[in-house]
Design a protein around this motif. Sequence first.
Motif, PDB file in Angstrom:
ATOM      1  N   UNK A 300      -1.970   6.746  -6.969  1.00 56.46           N
ATOM      2  CA  UNK A 300      -1.162   5.986  -6.011  1.00 56.46           C
ATOM      3  C   UNK A 300      -0.493   6.975  -5.070  1.00 56.46           C
ATOM      4  N   UNK A 301      -0.882   6.963  -3.792  1.00 55.35           N
ATOM      5  CA  UNK A 301      -0.315   7.903  -2.835  1.00 55.35           C
ATOM      6  C   UNK A 301       1.183   7.689  -2.635  1.00 55.35           C
ATOM      7  N   UNK A 302       1.668   6.516  -2.971  1.00 58.01           N
ATOM      8  CA  UNK A 302       3.113   6.267  -2.908  1.00 58.01           C
ATOM      9  C   UNK A 302       3.846   7.245  -3.827  1.00 58.01           C
ATOM     10  N   UNK A 303       3.190   7.630  -4.922  1.00 58.91           N
ATOM     11  CA  UNK A 303       3.772   8.606  -5.838  1.00 58.91           C
ATOM     12  C   UNK A 303       3.517  10.035  -5.394  1.00 58.91           C
ATOM     13  N   UNK A 304       2.312  10.314  -4.912  1.00 52.89           N
ATOM     14  CA  UNK A 304       1.883  11.707  -4.761  1.00 52.89           C
ATOM     15  C   UNK A 304       2.145  12.316  -3.394  1.00 52.89           C
ATOM     16  N   UNK A 328     -11.913   9.996   2.619  1.00 53.77           N
ATOM     17  CA  UNK A 328     -11.573   8.964   1.657  1.00 53.77           C
ATOM     18  C   UNK A 328     -10.096   8.675   1.547  1.00 53.77           C
ATOM     19  N   UNK A 329      -9.247   9.415   2.256  1.00 50.51           N
ATOM     20  CA  UNK A 329      -7.814   9.178   2.169  1.00 50.51           C
ATOM     21  C   UNK A 329      -7.248   9.163   3.573  1.00 50.51           C
ATOM     22  N   UNK A 330      -6.883   7.996   4.039  1.00 52.10           N
ATOM     23  CA  UNK A 330      -6.365   7.859   5.391  1.00 52.10           C
ATOM     24  C   UNK A 330      -4.870   7.599   5.396  1.00 52.10           C
ATOM     25  N   UNK A 331      -4.167   8.100   4.395  1.00 51.61           N
ATOM     26  CA  UNK A 331      -2.718   7.922   4.333  1.00 51.61           C
ATOM     27  C   UNK A 331      -2.073   8.735   5.448  1.00 51.61           C
ATOM     28  N   UNK A 332      -1.271   8.061   6.267  1.00 53.50           N
ATOM     29  CA  UNK A 332      -0.730   8.675   7.475  1.00 53.50           C
ATOM     30  C   UNK A 332       0.070   9.943   7.186  1.00 53.50           C
ATOM     31  N   UNK A 333       0.982   9.861   6.224  1.00 54.80           N
ATOM     32  CA  UNK A 333       1.862  10.995   5.951  1.00 54.80           C
ATOM     33  C   UNK A 333       1.063  12.176   5.433  1.00 54.80           C
ATOM     34  N   UNK A 356      -5.513   6.818  11.305  1.00 59.39           N
ATOM     35  CA  UNK A 356      -4.104   6.450  11.168  1.00 59.39           C
ATOM     36  C   UNK A 356      -3.693   5.445  12.239  1.00 59.39           C
ATOM     37  N   UNK A 357      -4.277   5.543  13.431  1.00 57.96           N
ATOM     38  CA  UNK A 357      -3.999   4.534  14.459  1.00 57.96           C
ATOM     39  C   UNK A 357      -4.548   3.178  14.022  1.00 57.96           C
ATOM     40  N   UNK A 358      -5.710   3.185  13.396  1.00 53.36           N
ATOM     41  CA  UNK A 358      -6.256   1.931  12.874  1.00 53.36           C
ATOM     42  C   UNK A 358      -5.316   1.336  11.832  1.00 53.36           C
ATOM     43  N   UNK A 359      -4.757   2.183  10.962  1.00 54.80           N
ATOM     44  CA  UNK A 359      -3.762   1.715   9.996  1.00 54.80           C
ATOM     45  C   UNK A 359      -2.566   1.093  10.703  1.00 54.80           C
ATOM     46  N   UNK A 360      -2.140   1.721  11.791  1.00 54.60           N
ATOM     47  CA  UNK A 360      -0.921   1.298  12.480  1.00 54.60           C
ATOM     48  C   UNK A 360      -1.115   0.053  13.328  1.00 54.60           C
ATOM     49  N   UNK A 361      -2.361  -0.242  13.722  1.00 60.74           N
ATOM     50  CA  UNK A 361      -2.585  -1.306  14.696  1.00 60.74           C
ATOM     51  C   UNK A 361      -3.387  -2.495  14.183  1.00 60.74           C
ATOM     52  N   UNK A 362      -4.225  -2.295  13.184  1.00 60.19           N
ATOM     53  CA  UNK A 362      -5.151  -3.350  12.766  1.00 60.19           C
ATOM     54  C   UNK A 362      -4.947  -3.692  11.299  1.00 60.19           C
ATOM     55  N   UNK A 371      -4.436   0.129   4.353  1.00 60.85           N
ATOM     56  CA  UNK A 371      -3.764  -0.239   5.588  1.00 60.85           C
ATOM     57  C   UNK A 371      -2.391  -0.859   5.367  1.00 60.85           C
ATOM     58  N   UNK A 372      -1.968  -1.644   6.357  1.00 64.60           N
ATOM     59  CA  UNK A 372      -0.642  -2.251   6.338  1.00 64.60           C
ATOM     60  C   UNK A 372      -0.751  -3.761   6.540  1.00 64.60           C
ATOM     61  N   UNK A 373       0.205  -4.483   6.005  1.00 66.32           N
ATOM     62  CA  UNK A 373       0.310  -5.915   6.240  1.00 66.32           C
ATOM     63  C   UNK A 373       1.484  -6.232   7.143  1.00 66.32           C
TER      64      UNK A 373
END
Length: 744
Positions: A300-304, A328-333, A356-362, A371-373
């Motif tokens: 879980x990237x939230x942890x690592x 395989x890992x598109x975590x922005x940070x 990361x732009x795809x994560x932020x926009x789509x 991605x994000x909801x």
Amino acid sequence: MLGLAKAVADTNSGSNQGGFTDDGSNITGFSSLHDSGTGGNPSLGESSDGCNFLKTQRTVGFQNDSLVATPGYFALTLNSGVAVDMTTTQHASLFRFNFTNGTQGGSPLILLDLTDLSNSRQDNATIQVDGTTSRITASSVFLPSFGSGNYTAHVCTDFTGADIRDNGIFVNSRANSTVKTLQVSRGINGSPLPAGAWTRFAADINQVVARVGLSFVSVDQACSNAEAEISDYDFAAVQSAASSAWQDKLAPITIELGGVDNSYATNFYSGIYRTMQNPQNYTGENPLFQSPFYFDSFYCLWDSFRSQLPFLTVLDPSAVTQMFTQGGSNADVVIADAFVKNLTGGIDYTIGYEAVVNDAENEPYDWSNEGRGGLDSWKALGYVPVLDFDYKGFGTFTRSVSRTLEYAYNDFTVATLASGLGNSADATKYNARAENWQNLFNPSQTSFLLNSSTNTGFTGFFQPKYLNGTFGFQDPLICSNIDNSGTPCSLTNNGQETFESSIWEYSFYVPQDQAALITAFGGADAFVSRLDYLHDNNITYIGNEPAFLTVFQYHYAGRPALSALRSHFYIPRFFQPTPPGLPGNDDSGAMGSFVAFSMMGLFPVPGQNVYLITPPYFESVNITSPITSNTATIRNVNFDPTYSNVYIQNATLNGQAYSKNWLDHSFFLDGGELVLQLGGTESAWGTGAPNVPPSLSASPLGPMAVPKGNATNGTHAAVNGLIYKPMLGMQGETHWGGAYEVNE
């Protein structure tokens, strides 16, 4: 060491461990696939003649004084007298069973059980045993211990060291020596139907060695992995190679104890060792597509992302580079962190930026996994609303406060990438969105102790907000370490608006603009008092990752001495090199990296080119860059092994006076020497706007903040036997200027 095979004993403990625990539970078998903090499979079980095949019935205790665990090696003796030790290569394990004191004249039997720790096996598992050679091959689908979807594990087991008496398969509690092939369904009630294969050896033997090859691609590849990596069953050679590989990985970091007890060194290097357990290098084992590198078990990237992956960036940058090269890992940070620290090695940051732009926009359909909801609301309102109307994708519709704060920081890291790649328009856009944290800040929100009329004395907290712009309410202390209400705070549909943490703790999660947060909290003095209250009143839980950075955020208020004191409050009190020595789940090395960075004296702000300086726990620490071979040294002068002198009086970097309380990653790449002169009282070093880490906004501190009295003789609070008091905040200017800029 970032490898696929991790052999250890499995137990029937109720602690949800990822393999072995010495809490008095019994051994159920031995297996090779493990994640730190998650599950393992398949289980290679040992039993004796006349055995019970069922996992629930074959359990056996072990002799606690027989335990041996070193990098690349594990051993114990069962209460039956059978001694078992094991070692590994990248894709295979070697298990050595010594029956000298455990067979009692019988014929030893070793079985391979189609199971995992969490009993998650699905339908249509297959297993075969060769009647002549006793090679056992098997494939089965399992569920992840944390996450969604499934995966298929393939195994190939060979034996040497003893004559074979017979072999066969078993289903439930019945075994058969004439049937050699089995396909088995999961079953319909509870746990999967027990099934597997077995081999029985000649009577009165002394030793059997089992070689287990592993693959996520096929049985044939599992066999070829074993044959290529362990061709001659030479246990000593495999163990020596594993130990040498670990020595090579740990070699770049050396320390001079300076009179500190050896247990501190053990704690330090154990933290580093655990940090390097995950993600795992599965190169060549990608079952979906061909790729030059393949890492998985990110857990879980939230942890690592907070400290574990940043530590690998220092100690094993080539592995981090390979992780990103695979795409395989598109975590922005995480991507921004690699970018600002100049990791190259084939990383295409243009593609990374697109991701990361795809994560932020789509918004993806299944944003619980990627991605994000809530992006429509995020872009239109500047926050994720509680009870959001989100019809484009699906996930757990909770955590609106923590998602808002994390999305804001994610957008800051997108802006960092945009700026570095020359896209100034995007940098401006995403830096503006990085300030969206302010949209959930309610300056009039108070906080009372739970079930009490006692006011904590602090005003101004984040609160959930509805689609119509009105504030909702979540008690700032709900989901904190002092909340005993049983309120669900994790990934459940009835969870709260913060994830695994309270609003009190999440109130500090604005890494991109600590200067503005300090101002919102009423200045540096109020900021320090609030941090003190968070820690001194047990609100934060150091066994969970959101607590990590709060230990060192005193730096932003010009009080780096208090970060050092707070670090010593938690280490070794909550982090010790003993079986119960961690405050919680190690989370794939997250806890280990917190210990390693803290004791090294440089703590990262993930996604930024910033390390916060505190005195190392040793007289000196040397870190040799695997990229440049240059050595960075942090050396304490007037070091006291009792840790009375943890206040930096002044510092030099490569012989030049250095007043900033932070430095950047070039220190590790270029090498050099950071010398810290220590003393028993807090000094003015690292205080004032020119010396604190950068923020999007101007710092509210002045050019120099002189402590009001000694931190060692105040009356504010005691940390680990040392007493400190806060000082008043002042006005000044250190800030991010869109791109990286520090004004002095």
